[in-house]
Design a protein around this motif. Sequence first.
Motif, PDB file in Angstrom:
ATOM      1  N   ILE A 267       0.565   9.687  -5.293  1.00  0.00           N
ATOM      2  CA  ILE A 267       0.625  11.102  -4.887  1.00  0.00           C
ATOM      3  C   ILE A 267       1.901  11.758  -5.411  1.00  0.00           C
ATOM      4  O   ILE A 267       2.166  12.930  -5.137  1.00  0.00           O
ATOM      5  CB  ILE A 267       0.546  11.268  -3.357  1.00  0.00           C
ATOM      6  N   ARG A 268       2.707  10.975  -6.143  1.00  0.00           N
ATOM      7  CA  ARG A 268       3.941  11.462  -6.756  1.00  0.00           C
ATOM      8  C   ARG A 268       4.909  12.003  -5.704  1.00  0.00           C
ATOM      9  O   ARG A 268       5.507  13.072  -5.879  1.00  0.00           O
ATOM     10  CB  ARG A 268       3.635  12.529  -7.817  1.00  0.00           C
TER      11      ARG A 268
ATOM     12  N   ALA B 116       5.903  12.793   1.399  1.00  0.00           N
ATOM     13  CA  ALA B 116       4.504  12.475   1.680  1.00  0.00           C
ATOM     14  C   ALA B 116       3.999  13.249   2.900  1.00  0.00           C
ATOM     15  O   ALA B 116       2.871  13.772   2.907  1.00  0.00           O
ATOM     16  CB  ALA B 116       4.337  10.975   1.910  1.00  0.00           C
ATOM     17  N   VAL B 117       4.831  13.333   3.948  1.00  0.00           N
ATOM     18  CA  VAL B 117       4.452  14.085   5.151  1.00  0.00           C
ATOM     19  C   VAL B 117       4.245  15.555   4.808  1.00  0.00           C
ATOM     20  O   VAL B 117       3.262  16.181   5.229  1.00  0.00           O
ATOM     21  CB  VAL B 117       5.529  13.932   6.247  1.00  0.00           C
ATOM     22  N   ILE B 118       5.150  16.130   4.021  1.00  0.00           N
ATOM     23  CA  ILE B 118       5.038  17.533   3.648  1.00  0.00           C
ATOM     24  C   ILE B 118       3.762  17.775   2.847  1.00  0.00           C
ATOM     25  O   ILE B 118       3.032  18.748   3.080  1.00  0.00           O
ATOM     26  CB  ILE B 118       6.286  17.980   2.854  1.00  0.00           C
ATOM     27  N   LEU B 119       3.459  16.881   1.899  1.00  0.00           N
ATOM     28  CA  LEU B 119       2.239  17.024   1.097  1.00  0.00           C
ATOM     29  C   LEU B 119       0.992  16.972   1.980  1.00  0.00           C
ATOM     30  O   LEU B 119       0.068  17.775   1.816  1.00  0.00           O
ATOM     31  CB  LEU B 119       2.172  15.927   0.034  1.00  0.00           C
TER      32      LEU B 119
ATOM     33  N   HIS C  38       0.825  -1.208   0.000  1.00  0.00           N
ATOM     34  CA  HIS C  38       0.000   0.000   0.000  1.00  0.00           C
ATOM     35  C   HIS C  38       0.860   1.259   0.000  1.00  0.00           C
ATOM     36  O   HIS C  38       0.562   2.223  -0.716  1.00  0.00           O
ATOM     37  CB  HIS C  38      -0.921   0.017   1.224  1.00  0.00           C
ATOM     38  N   VAL C  39       1.929   1.268   0.803  1.00  0.00           N
ATOM     39  CA  VAL C  39       2.784   2.451   0.883  1.00  0.00           C
ATOM     40  C   VAL C  39       3.408   2.743  -0.478  1.00  0.00           C
ATOM     41  O   VAL C  39       3.455   3.892  -0.925  1.00  0.00           O
ATOM     42  CB  VAL C  39       3.885   2.269   1.951  1.00  0.00           C
ATOM     43  N   GLY C  40       3.876   1.707  -1.147  1.00  0.00           N
ATOM     44  CA  GLY C  40       4.453   1.892  -2.475  1.00  0.00           C
ATOM     45  C   GLY C  40       3.454   2.495  -3.448  1.00  0.00           C
ATOM     46  O   GLY C  40       3.786   3.407  -4.219  1.00  0.00           O
ATOM     47  N   ARG C  41       2.223   2.018  -3.402  1.00  0.00           N
ATOM     48  CA  ARG C  41       1.190   2.551  -4.295  1.00  0.00           C
ATOM     49  C   ARG C  41       0.841   3.987  -3.941  1.00  0.00           C
ATOM     50  O   ARG C  41       0.622   4.829  -4.823  1.00  0.00           O
ATOM     51  CB  ARG C  41      -0.056   1.666  -4.209  1.00  0.00           C
ATOM     52  N   VAL C  42       0.767   4.271  -2.644  1.00  0.00           N
ATOM     53  CA  VAL C  42       0.444   5.630  -2.203  1.00  0.00           C
ATOM     54  C   VAL C  42       1.504   6.609  -2.696  1.00  0.00           C
ATOM     55  O   VAL C  42       1.181   7.657  -3.270  1.00  0.00           O
ATOM     56  CB  VAL C  42       0.331   5.697  -0.664  1.00  0.00           C
TER      57      VAL C  42
END
Length: 237
Positions: free
Chosen positions: A203-204, A211-214, A195-199
Amino acid sequence: MTTPIRVLLVDDQELIRLGFRLVLEAEPDVAVVGEAADGDEAVRAAAAHAPDIVLMDIRMPRTDGIAATRSIVAAHPQTRVLALTTFDLDEYALGALDAGASGFLLKDAQRSELTAAIRAVHRGDAVLAPSVTRRLIDRLHAAPRAAAPHASSADDPTTELTEREKDVFIAIAQGMNNAEIARHLFLSESTVKTHVGRVLAKIRARDRVHAVILAHRHRLVDASAPLPSAGDESPTP
């Protein structure tokens, strides 16, 4: 034999570059592929050597490390930047993270900290000092919203995510590692890793730090949410 981690050293002080080179060349899984003395040289060297990791000094003459980081990350998405700073409260560290660095390290770090940080960033893990990261998150929440109230769905990083992937994305933004996400969502760690890889792909995001910043930039989590600890021990994704 495992392919070594390719590292580019960027610092305007030759002795510091030499010290890092001596440390890293003693590691069997690390190879120093080039050096640069300023941001302009760093951008050219990244294009020439395709490093996995760039150890990037922040304060340099001509083009500084922040501008160089932004250029390298934009041109070479697979290259990760580990910013170097003298003080953990250095405002430049905030700019480096916002420019796309995957973490930062103090220049006086111990040998074991340096090598562990390079391996962690290569895995995609966070290498962050909580004090600096907290101020980055505070700044993101203090700034105007990234998307206007009536912005299109293209501005929402969660648009392409399934409901389960959204749960995983929020968990990442709350600083959870894979094992913690698995316990929180009652999933196996292997399922979480998938799931993490897909996320991150959808979300690019370059890595968990991005990811945290986004997530914070789009106000998807509370500003007081926990942050990733330095060197998340879970394998990445």
